[in-house]
Design a protein around this motif. Structure first.
Motif, PDB file in Angstrom:
ATOM      1  N   TYR A  56       0.967  -1.228  -0.036  1.00  0.00           N
ATOM      2  CA  TYR A  56       0.104   0.021  -0.166  1.00  0.00           C
ATOM      3  C   TYR A  56       0.943   1.524  -0.177  1.00  0.00           C
ATOM      4  CZ  TYR A  56      -3.332  -3.817   1.781  1.00  0.00           C
ATOM      5  OH  TYR A  56      -3.907  -4.418   1.784  1.00  0.00           O
ATOM      6  N   SER A  57       2.044   1.015   0.501  1.00  0.00           N
ATOM      7  CA  SER A  57       2.879   2.306   0.400  1.00  0.00           C
ATOM      8  C   SER A  57       4.374   2.168   0.456  1.00  0.00           C
ATOM      9  CB  SER A  57       2.916   3.300   1.375  1.00  0.00           C
ATOM     10  OG  SER A  57       3.842   3.778   1.831  1.00  0.00           O
ATOM     11  N   GLY A  58       4.689   3.041  -0.198  1.00  0.00           N
ATOM     12  CA  GLY A  58       6.749   3.094  -0.614  1.00  0.00           C
ATOM     13  C   GLY A  58       7.312   3.076   0.799  1.00  0.00           C
ATOM     14  N   PRO A  59       9.025   2.236   0.835  1.00  0.00           N
ATOM     15  CA  PRO A  59       9.128   2.194   2.612  1.00  0.00           C
ATOM     16  C   PRO A  59       9.609   3.319   3.328  1.00  0.00           C
ATOM     17  CG  PRO A  59      10.409   1.528   0.508  1.00  0.00           C
ATOM     18  CD  PRO A  59       9.719   2.032  -0.077  1.00  0.00           C
ATOM     19  N   PHE A  60       9.914   4.065   2.328  1.00  0.00           N
ATOM     20  CA  PHE A  60      10.306   5.756   3.001  1.00  0.00           C
ATOM     21  C   PHE A  60       9.381   6.077   3.375  1.00  0.00           C
ATOM     22  CE2 PHE A  60      14.205   4.521  -0.476  1.00  0.00           C
ATOM     23  CZ  PHE A  60      14.404   3.705   0.473  1.00  0.00           C
ATOM     24  N   GLU A  61       8.398   6.416   2.934  1.00  0.00           N
ATOM     25  CA  GLU A  61       6.991   7.071   3.317  1.00  0.00           C
ATOM     26  C   GLU A  61       6.554   6.914   4.347  1.00  0.00           C
ATOM     27  OE1 GLU A  61       3.924  10.071   0.880  1.00  0.00           O
ATOM     28  OE2 GLU A  61       4.114   8.021  -0.150  1.00  0.00           O
ATOM     29  N   ARG A 106       5.859   5.927  -4.452  1.00  0.00           N
ATOM     30  CA  ARG A 106       3.996   5.864  -5.825  1.00  0.00           C
ATOM     31  C   ARG A 106       3.496   6.301  -4.436  1.00  0.00           C
ATOM     32  NH1 ARG A 106       1.210   1.381  -3.704  1.00  0.00           N
ATOM     33  NH2 ARG A 106       2.770  -0.530  -2.519  1.00  0.00           N
ATOM     34  N   ALA A 107       1.663   7.338  -4.370  1.00  0.00           N
ATOM     35  CA  ALA A 107       0.853   7.544  -3.811  1.00  0.00           C
ATOM     36  C   ALA A 107       0.745   6.878  -3.031  1.00  0.00           C
ATOM     37  CB  ALA A 107       0.111   7.545  -4.498  1.00  0.00           C
ATOM     38  N   ILE A 108       0.385   7.183  -1.742  1.00  0.00           N
ATOM     39  CA  ILE A 108      -0.063   6.081  -0.876  1.00  0.00           C
ATOM     40  C   ILE A 108      -1.838   5.718  -1.259  1.00  0.00           C
ATOM     41  CG2 ILE A 108      -0.616   5.821   1.839  1.00  0.00           C
ATOM     42  CD1 ILE A 108       1.486   7.932   2.481  1.00  0.00           C
ATOM     43  N   GLU A 109      -1.771   3.794  -0.898  1.00  0.00           N
ATOM     44  CA  GLU A 109      -3.195   3.794  -1.388  1.00  0.00           C
ATOM     45  C   GLU A 109      -3.358   3.278   0.254  1.00  0.00           C
ATOM     46  OE1 GLU A 109      -5.240  -0.773  -2.124  1.00  0.00           O
ATOM     47  OE2 GLU A 109      -3.117  -0.072  -2.972  1.00  0.00           O
ATOM     48  N   ILE A 112      -3.862   2.618   7.395  1.00  0.00           N
ATOM     49  CA  ILE A 112      -4.263   3.093   8.576  1.00  0.00           C
ATOM     50  C   ILE A 112      -4.304   1.900  10.382  1.00  0.00           C
ATOM     51  CG2 ILE A 112      -6.712   4.146   9.886  1.00  0.00           C
ATOM     52  CD1 ILE A 112      -7.223   4.477   7.058  1.00  0.00           C
ATOM     53  N   GLY A 113      -4.569   0.882  10.024  1.00  0.00           N
ATOM     54  CA  GLY A 113      -3.899  -0.257  10.997  1.00  0.00           C
ATOM     55  C   GLY A 113      -2.823  -0.745  11.301  1.00  0.00           C
ATOM     56  N   ALA A 114      -2.082  -0.599  10.294  1.00  0.00           N
ATOM     57  CA  ALA A 114      -0.631  -0.647  10.660  1.00  0.00           C
ATOM     58  C   ALA A 114      -0.050   0.399  10.891  1.00  0.00           C
ATOM     59  CB  ALA A 114       0.521  -1.139   9.403  1.00  0.00           C
TER      60      ALA A 114
END
Length: 296
Positions: free
Chosen positions: A35-40, A206-209, A215-217
């Protein structure tokens, strides 16, 4: 029971809680990459975690004055920015269980750095535990088969080295006194989070999904893994010798392998299982209390 033994017992209880939080979080960190890139993700979790810790500082009415700024900045850049950015990047290509184990080569770096910088010369028992743990890690990694994804492996090892630098610098700062675990954790995390934000902006991911899982993570990481657990880790480092704290933390990747087996299907081989047992033996040797000397 003496004050020293009570403090040691409390530190070991904190270490057990850290084990549960951090070992399961390797699974969370691996899955969140969908759902997201590692750094963001790293920047978000530590920014929110920093807010949690400063909120606790305000509730406890502790001073917001930072600890010695240069040393705190070095700890934050190594322990928060360096460690988290490198291991989260390693998880892009590497499995959760093996990445955890490679990152937790940290204790071997701690023993060397604590000897050089703190004068904590390893004794025979510690060398024995270190040697057995090293054999266990070799069996788990099975280097004769190839580590599979050299970049991922090197990133995880480098992350462990960054964490070790943070542990030893924190220990040295605690030895000088007048620094609380909460204050140091909050301020070093603030500085490290700013570094992670810069990395995330430069990386152009890439943009966050935004999903329920993401959100829970993020909540799990902000409150438990990045907030409460790092606070407890500073407490452990302040009350246990740096080398023993480092080696004891090896139980975390062992538990992480168990979670990866059950939840991600990363089943350990026979040799990996033998390696895990050796690491468990090393932990027992390191934490075995010496019998008190009899009065003559």
């Amino acid at each position: 029971m003496t004050t020293a033994s009570t403090s040691r017992r409390a530190a070991l209880v904190a270490l057990a809680l850290i084990t549960l939080i951090w070992s399961y979080n390797w699974i969370v960190m691996k899955q969140v990459l969908r759902y997201s890139g590692p750094f963001e993700f790293s920047a978000l979790r530590y920014t929110l975690g920093t807010g949690v810790l400063f909120g606790v500082l305000l509730l406890r009415r502790e001073s917001l004055r930072p600890p010695p700024l240069l040393q705190t900045a070095l700890i934050g850049l190594a322990q928060t920015m360096g460690f988290q950015a490198l291991v989260q990047w390693a998880l892009v290509e590497g499995g959760a269980g093996k990445t955890a184990l490679l990152a937790y080569a940290m204790p071997f770096w701690v023993v060397l750095l604590a000897w050089l910088l703190l004068g904590e010369r390893p004794g025979l028992r510690l060398w024995a535990g270190l040697g057995i743990a090293a054999c266990g890690l070799v069996l788990v990694l099975e280097p004769w088969l190839g580590l599979g994804g050299a970049r991922s492996s090197l990133l995880a090892i480098a992350g462990g080295a960054c964490w070790a630098i943070g542990v030893v610098l924190s220990k040295r700062l605690f030895q000088r006194g007048n620094v609380s675990a909460l204050s140091l954790t909050a301020w070093q995390m603030l500085i490290g989070s700013l570094g992670l934000i810069v990395v995330a902006l430069v990386a152009h991911e890439r943009a966050i999904e935004w999903s329920d899982f993401f959100i829970g993570a993020l909540a799990y990481n902000a409150v438990l893994s990045s907030g409460l657990a790092w606070l407890m880790w500073s407490y452990v480092v302040a009350r246990l010798p740096a080398d023993i704290a480092g080696l004891s933390s090896l139980v975390i990747p062992i538990a992480g392998i168990g979670f990866a087996w059950v939840l991600l299907g990363e089943r350990p081989s026979l040799l990996e299982g033998a390696g895990i047992l050796l690491i468990g033996m090393a932990l027992a040797i390191v934490n075995l209390r010496r019998a008190p000397a009899k009065a003559s």
